[in-house]
Design an enzyme around this catalytic site. Structure first.
Site, PDB file in Angstrom:
ATOM      1  N   ASP A  22      11.823  17.495 -15.527  1.00  0.00           N
ATOM      2  CA  ASP A  22      10.732  18.466 -15.700  1.00  0.00           C
ATOM      3  C   ASP A  22      10.640  18.866 -17.173  1.00  0.00           C
ATOM      4  O   ASP A  22      11.608  19.358 -17.761  1.00  0.00           O
ATOM      5  CB  ASP A  22      11.009  19.703 -14.831  1.00  0.00           C
ATOM      6  CG  ASP A  22       9.808  20.642 -14.778  1.00  0.00           C
ATOM      7  OD1 ASP A  22       9.437  21.047 -13.664  1.00  0.00           O
ATOM      8  OD2 ASP A  22       9.261  20.975 -15.844  1.00  0.00           O
ATOM      9  N   ASP A 119       3.994  17.190 -15.239  1.00  0.00           N
ATOM     10  CA  ASP A 119       5.136  17.123 -16.162  1.00  0.00           C
ATOM     11  C   ASP A 119       6.455  16.908 -15.448  1.00  0.00           C
ATOM     12  O   ASP A 119       7.506  17.185 -15.993  1.00  0.00           O
ATOM     13  CB  ASP A 119       5.201  18.393 -17.027  1.00  0.00           C
ATOM     14  CG  ASP A 119       5.847  19.560 -16.305  1.00  0.00           C
ATOM     15  OD1 ASP A 119       5.722  19.629 -15.064  1.00  0.00           O
ATOM     16  OD2 ASP A 119       6.492  20.393 -16.972  1.00  0.00           O
ATOM     17  N   GLU A 120       6.389  16.413 -14.202  1.00  0.00           N
ATOM     18  CA  GLU A 120       7.656  16.257 -13.484  1.00  0.00           C
ATOM     19  C   GLU A 120       7.667  15.018 -12.610  1.00  0.00           C
ATOM     20  O   GLU A 120       6.608  14.529 -12.197  1.00  0.00           O
ATOM     21  CB  GLU A 120       7.955  17.492 -12.640  1.00  0.00           C
ATOM     22  CG  GLU A 120       6.909  17.782 -11.622  1.00  0.00           C
ATOM     23  CD  GLU A 120       7.251  18.993 -10.766  1.00  0.00           C
ATOM     24  OE1 GLU A 120       8.337  19.059 -10.210  1.00  0.00           O
ATOM     25  OE2 GLU A 120       6.360  19.862 -10.655  1.00  0.00           O
TER      26      GLU A 120
HETATM   27  P1  TTP Z   1       5.848  23.884 -14.914  1.00  0.00           P
HETATM   28  O1  TTP Z   1       6.747  22.712 -15.073  1.00  0.00           O
HETATM   29  O2  TTP Z   1       5.996  24.712 -13.691  1.00  0.00           O
HETATM   30  O3  TTP Z   1       5.992  24.877 -16.131  1.00  0.00           O
HETATM   31  P2  TTP Z   1       6.249  24.568 -17.657  1.00  0.00           P
HETATM   32  O4  TTP Z   1       6.459  23.120 -17.912  1.00  0.00           O
HETATM   33  O5  TTP Z   1       5.161  25.176 -18.470  1.00  0.00           O
HETATM   34  O6  TTP Z   1       7.572  25.383 -17.962  1.00  0.00           O
HETATM   35  P3  TTP Z   1       9.065  25.025 -17.507  1.00  0.00           P
HETATM   36  O7  TTP Z   1       9.831  24.882 -18.776  1.00  0.00           O
HETATM   37  O8  TTP Z   1       9.497  26.213 -16.713  1.00  0.00           O
HETATM   38  O9  TTP Z   1       9.014  23.761 -16.704  1.00  0.00           O
HETATM   39  O10 TTP Z   1       4.345  23.398 -14.960  1.00  0.00           O
HETATM   40  C1  TTP Z   1       3.923  22.330 -15.804  1.00  0.00           C
HETATM   41  C2  TTP Z   1       2.566  22.637 -16.370  1.00  0.00           C
HETATM   42  O11 TTP Z   1       1.627  22.838 -15.312  1.00  0.00           O
HETATM   43  C3  TTP Z   1       2.525  23.907 -17.189  1.00  0.00           C
HETATM   44  O12 TTP Z   1       2.879  23.683 -18.554  1.00  0.00           O
HETATM   45  C4  TTP Z   1       1.111  24.361 -17.024  1.00  0.00           C
HETATM   46  C5  TTP Z   1       0.692  23.840 -15.663  1.00  0.00           C
HETATM   47  N1  TTP Z   1       0.699  24.952 -14.694  1.00  0.00           N
HETATM   48  C6  TTP Z   1      -0.498  25.613 -14.425  1.00  0.00           C
HETATM   49  O13 TTP Z   1      -1.547  25.244 -14.972  1.00  0.00           O
HETATM   50  N2  TTP Z   1      -0.481  26.673 -13.562  1.00  0.00           N
HETATM   51  C7  TTP Z   1       0.662  27.106 -12.940  1.00  0.00           C
HETATM   52  O14 TTP Z   1       0.627  28.083 -12.166  1.00  0.00           O
HETATM   53  C8  TTP Z   1       1.889  26.417 -13.218  1.00  0.00           C
HETATM   54  C9  TTP Z   1       3.184  26.872 -12.568  1.00  0.00           C
HETATM   55  C10 TTP Z   1       1.859  25.345 -14.097  1.00  0.00           C
HETATM   56 MG    MG Z   2       7.799  21.980 -16.726  1.00  0.00          MG
END
Ligand code: TTP
Ligand code: MG
Length: 367
Positions: A22, A119-120
């Site tokens: 992730d 992103d995962e």
């Molecule tokens: P995430 O992997 O949940 O968050 P992140 O990558 O920003 O942070 P982390 O370091 O905790 O992993 O989500 C990936 C992307 O998806 C995030 O950058 C933006 C998008 N996203 C949204 O648009 N709305 C949301 O509610 C969430 C949770 C994520």
């Molecule tokens: Mg992320």
């Protein structure tokens, strides 16, 4: 960065090994690649980038999170919490471009990759000769070298624990969880950390006096089934005990056909989901008939607004290309989703396909 896998007594090759990768603060991190001058500043990505307009935070940099800003929060609230933050609009095209590069790196590392969101991804490295930590470190390095981004990786014997692990030491983490770690490292976490526990389930669990995963694990299965229904109740019970038999859902196999649609706007209208699913199921049945094929498994895929992606599968007693049978199976699958978040994409496919046997009454004169 901590990895204890190498210390375990059990040889790695005897257990299933899944990785969950992730990317850290993904949208914000991509913005930093093209605005390096903003490094270290609190960064909020969401809507049109205007903190006074309607819209929600897509993500916030770790600096902005210190002010209590998080995904899903109204932009105006984020502004109130940190007026000095830099607000930027969402640029899906750029994020998708970088996402594709990351997925390419992952596919070059393993044949079994499940795309779980922008992103995962999950990787199954059970058969690999390399150690889990060694592989995870190599993946982190490769992603960093190729894109400049950091990610966090969880290593575990199933997808559920791998996902929990990747979140334990963000950003830039590498964390391993074994079943034996459940009590000490997973049970103290909020029940919300379990996939399938959204705001509604969390609230209902709260009313039952359940806040942590450990408290959920202590609930009798019968009670969870009575409260949440058989499928969701059983999932909650098993997840709280670290049990997850779900295989990786890799690319649709060649011997299956399917359809999926991304909605113009995220939907939470069950009727619309059901109608879309019914149309796709009928179309699929028509195509199978045209090719004289039948299939035995029906899989429905939902991708939520936050890109979390889940599938439900039903195996039919008999292979079929009958529109009604495929539609019914697809509806059964749909009923097993906890529709707690808006849906961005819905898909259905029919797998385990083969050519339909000739009808019994078919003439045999061609011999
Ligand atoms: P995430 O992997 O949940 O968050 P992140 O990558 O920003 O942070 P982390 O370091 O905790 O992993 O989500 C990936 C992307 O998806 C995030 O950058 C933006 C998008 N996203 C949204 O648009 N709305 C949301 O509610 C969430 C949770 C994520
Ligand atoms: Mg992320």
């Amino acid at each position: 960065m901590q990895c204890q896998y190498a210390l375990r007594q059990q040889p790695e090759s005897t257990v299933r090994r899944n990785l969950h990768v992730d990317t850290d603060a993904f949208f914000a991190a991509v913005e930093l690649l093209r605005h390096p001058e903003l490094a270290g500043r609190p960064l909020v990505i969401g809507g049109t980038g205007d903190p006074h307009a309607r819209g929600v935070v897509s993500t916030a940099s770790y600096e902005a999170r210190k002010y209590g800003i998080h995904s899903g929060m109204p932009l105006r609230t984020a502004y109130r919490l940190c007026p000095a933050a830099i607000f930027l609009p969402v640029d899906f095209r750029e994020y998708s471009r970088i996402s594709a590069i990351i997925k390419g790196v992952l596919r070059s590392c393993s044949e079994a990759v499940e795309d779980a969101g922008i992103d995962e991804a999950y990787l199954d490295i059970t058969g690999s000769k390399a150690g889990s930590c060694q592989m995870a470190s190599a993946i982190k390095r490769e992603i960093k070298d190729t894109t400049g981004l950091t990610c966090s990786i969880g290593i575990a014997p199933n997808k559920l624990l791998a996902k929990i692990a990747s979140d334990l030491d963000k950003p830039d983490g590498l964390t391993s969880l074994a079943e034996a770690d459940l009590k000490a490292r997973v049970w103290p976490l909020s029940a919300r950390k379990l996939p399938g526990v959204g705001p509604k389930t969390e609230a209902k669990l709260g009313r039952m006096g359940v806040r942590t995963i450990g408290e959920l694990a202590a609930q009798p299965l019968e009670r969870l089934i009575a409260e949440f229904g058989p499928a969701h109740g059983r999932w909650l019970h098993e997840a709280a005990h670290g049990i997850d038999e779900r295989p990786l859902v890799t690319e649709w196999e060649p011997k299956s056909s399917g359809h999926e649609v991304t909605f113009q706007r995220d939907v939470d209208d069950w009727q619309l989901l059901a109608k879309t699913l019914a149309q796709m199921a009928s179309r699929l049945a028509g195509e199978l008939k045209a090719e004289n094929c039948v299939g035995r498994t029906v899989t429905v895929k939902l991708r939520y607004a936050d890109f979390e992606t889940h599938t439900r599968e039903k195996t039919l007693e008999e292979p079929t290309n009958d529109a009604d049978a495929i539609r019914r199976a697809a509806f059964d699958c749909l009923a097993h989703f906890a529709l707690e978040k808006k849906v961005r994409l819905i898909g259905v496919r029919v797998g385990e396909q083969h050519k339909a046997a000739a009808p019994r009454s078919a003439p045999t004169a061609a011999r």
